[in-house]
Design an enzyme around this catalytic site. Sequence first.
Site, PDB file in Angstrom:
ATOM      1  N   TYR A  48       0.824  -1.212   0.000  1.00 60.65           N
ATOM      2  CA  TYR A  48       0.000   0.000   0.000  1.00 60.65           C
ATOM      3  C   TYR A  48       0.859   1.264   0.000  1.00 60.65           C
ATOM      4  O   TYR A  48       0.339   2.361  -0.226  1.00 60.65           O
ATOM      5  CB  TYR A  48      -0.919   0.043   1.226  1.00 60.65           C
ATOM      6  CG  TYR A  48      -1.871  -1.107   1.382  1.00 60.65           C
ATOM      7  CD1 TYR A  48      -2.094  -2.028   0.357  1.00 60.65           C
ATOM      8  CD2 TYR A  48      -2.565  -1.294   2.583  1.00 60.65           C
ATOM      9  CE1 TYR A  48      -2.969  -3.094   0.521  1.00 60.65           C
ATOM     10  CE2 TYR A  48      -3.450  -2.345   2.742  1.00 60.65           C
ATOM     11  CZ  TYR A  48      -3.638  -3.248   1.716  1.00 60.65           C
ATOM     12  OH  TYR A  48      -4.510  -4.299   1.884  1.00 60.65           O
ATOM     13  N   HIS A 106       0.764 -11.647   1.913  1.00 64.20           N
ATOM     14  CA  HIS A 106      -0.298 -10.943   1.192  1.00 64.20           C
ATOM     15  C   HIS A 106      -0.983 -11.785   0.115  1.00 64.20           C
ATOM     16  O   HIS A 106      -2.176 -11.614  -0.136  1.00 64.20           O
ATOM     17  CB  HIS A 106       0.274  -9.671   0.561  1.00 64.20           C
ATOM     18  CG  HIS A 106      -0.723  -8.584   0.378  1.00 64.20           C
ATOM     19  ND1 HIS A 106      -0.395  -7.250   0.418  1.00 64.20           N
ATOM     20  CD2 HIS A 106      -2.062  -8.600   0.157  1.00 64.20           C
ATOM     21  CE1 HIS A 106      -1.478  -6.512   0.221  1.00 64.20           C
ATOM     22  NE2 HIS A 106      -2.501  -7.313   0.058  1.00 64.20           N
ATOM     23  N   ILE A 225     -12.399  -4.593   8.463  1.00 60.59           N
ATOM     24  CA  ILE A 225     -11.553  -3.394   8.367  1.00 60.59           C
ATOM     25  C   ILE A 225     -12.128  -2.425   7.328  1.00 60.59           C
ATOM     26  O   ILE A 225     -11.503  -2.156   6.298  1.00 60.59           O
ATOM     27  CB  ILE A 225     -10.094  -3.750   8.021  1.00 60.59           C
ATOM     28  CG1 ILE A 225     -10.034  -4.793   6.886  1.00 60.59           C
ATOM     29  CG2 ILE A 225      -9.346  -4.242   9.244  1.00 60.59           C
ATOM     30  CD1 ILE A 225      -8.641  -4.996   6.312  1.00 60.59           C
ATOM     31  N   LYS A 227     -13.034   0.829   5.210  1.00 57.60           N
ATOM     32  CA  LYS A 227     -12.230   2.008   4.918  1.00 57.60           C
ATOM     33  C   LYS A 227     -13.113   3.160   4.477  1.00 57.60           C
ATOM     34  O   LYS A 227     -14.056   2.977   3.702  1.00 57.60           O
ATOM     35  CB  LYS A 227     -11.226   1.696   3.808  1.00 57.60           C
ATOM     36  CG  LYS A 227     -10.288   2.858   3.490  1.00 57.60           C
ATOM     37  CD  LYS A 227      -9.818   2.839   2.057  1.00 57.60           C
ATOM     38  CE  LYS A 227     -10.857   3.453   1.138  1.00 57.60           C
ATOM     39  NZ  LYS A 227     -10.414   3.551  -0.270  1.00 57.60           N
ATOM     40  N   SER A 228     -12.818   4.340   4.971  1.00 54.63           N
ATOM     41  CA  SER A 228     -13.383   5.578   4.449  1.00 54.63           C
ATOM     42  C   SER A 228     -12.363   6.660   4.715  1.00 54.63           C
ATOM     43  O   SER A 228     -11.605   6.591   5.690  1.00 54.63           O
ATOM     44  CB  SER A 228     -14.705   5.932   5.125  1.00 54.63           C
ATOM     45  OG  SER A 228     -15.151   7.205   4.673  1.00 54.63           O
ATOM     46  N   ARG A 233     -18.074   9.094   8.105  1.00 56.82           N
ATOM     47  CA  ARG A 233     -18.359   7.704   7.736  1.00 56.82           C
ATOM     48  C   ARG A 233     -17.573   6.730   8.603  1.00 56.82           C
ATOM     49  O   ARG A 233     -18.051   5.643   8.902  1.00 56.82           O
ATOM     50  CB  ARG A 233     -18.057   7.483   6.253  1.00 56.82           C
ATOM     51  CG  ARG A 233     -19.052   8.194   5.356  1.00 56.82           C
ATOM     52  CD  ARG A 233     -18.777   7.930   3.897  1.00 56.82           C
ATOM     53  NE  ARG A 233     -19.581   8.805   3.059  1.00 56.82           N
ATOM     54  CZ  ARG A 233     -19.258   9.140   1.818  1.00 56.82           C
ATOM     55  NH1 ARG A 233     -18.137   8.675   1.279  1.00 56.82           N
ATOM     56  NH2 ARG A 233     -20.042   9.932   1.109  1.00 56.82           N
ATOM     57  N   ASN A 237     -19.447   3.808  10.526  1.00 58.53           N
ATOM     58  CA  ASN A 237     -19.046   2.408  10.372  1.00 58.53           C
ATOM     59  C   ASN A 237     -18.806   1.725  11.713  1.00 58.53           C
ATOM     60  O   ASN A 237     -19.076   0.524  11.864  1.00 58.53           O
ATOM     61  CB  ASN A 237     -17.781   2.308   9.513  1.00 58.53           C
ATOM     62  CG  ASN A 237     -18.023   2.645   8.051  1.00 58.53           C
ATOM     63  OD1 ASN A 237     -19.155   2.625   7.579  1.00 58.53           O
ATOM     64  ND2 ASN A 237     -16.959   2.959   7.332  1.00 58.53           N
TER      65      ASN A 237
END
Length: 279
Positions: A48, A106, A225, A227-228, A233, A237
């Site tokens: 990432y 991964h 997990i 994501k935002s 949000r 969540n």
Amino acid sequence: MNKVTLNNGVEMPQMGYGVYQVSPAECERCVSDALKVGYRMIDTAQAYHNEEGVGNAVQKSGINRKEIFLVSKVWISNYGYEKAKVSIDESLRKLQTDYIDLMLLHQPFCDRYGAYRALEEAYKEGKLRAIGVSNFYPDHFIDIASNMEIVPAVNQVETHVFDQQIEAQKIIEEFGTHTMSWAPFAEGRNNFFTNPLLAGIGHKYGKSVAQVALRWLIQRGVIIIPKSTHIERMQQNIDIFDFELTAEDMASIATLDTGKSLFFDHHDAETAQMFMDWR
């Protein structure tokens, strides 16, 4: 916040904040916001390119490191025993920490056995509190769980209402391994956010489609997990612990399962070639 106990006794928050596709420039701000609203588990990865942002946010948060559960993943270009060892130390440096709470492989490609041996060694040295895998289908998972010394604590895999991983979850639970969901919102595919069944269930509880989908995963024992990049949000969540879906709700959501990935099949030749090109 719910917690799960991993197969080595380590406690892990069942809900965390994921930073996949969060740009390096935005990551520190997003993780800082997530920590402010109550998240205590952060999921990142070498691929990432934002481990530094996570580390900066944790350092500046003022929160005791022991209260934050950090997850990262070794990318396939770092597979093989020696390269994985070096990459683990690099992740520790970028995250500015002496230990990572959970480190995963991964993808199930390239020299995953050598890389997993490096995870096992780092675990024994105290650099990693728990180890596991990501995107391992049942055959990949059974192979590594049966042939390595330490059984993976977690398998992070695409899991959402359209690809529910029901049988796969049963298989890995036989090894004491937890399922961790990536793409819990299916990245909005299949008109996820306007799904009439989820919307109807949400209406009963005054909750959104997203909140219903997350609650459904929580009640299945899946680690999530979402994501935002928007703090509002993020707060929405995490606001899923004040209601409970009924057995009827759970059964209705089960009918949405297609049993197929919305992204890519790790058994497909084109997918394998794609990952070879990403090495």
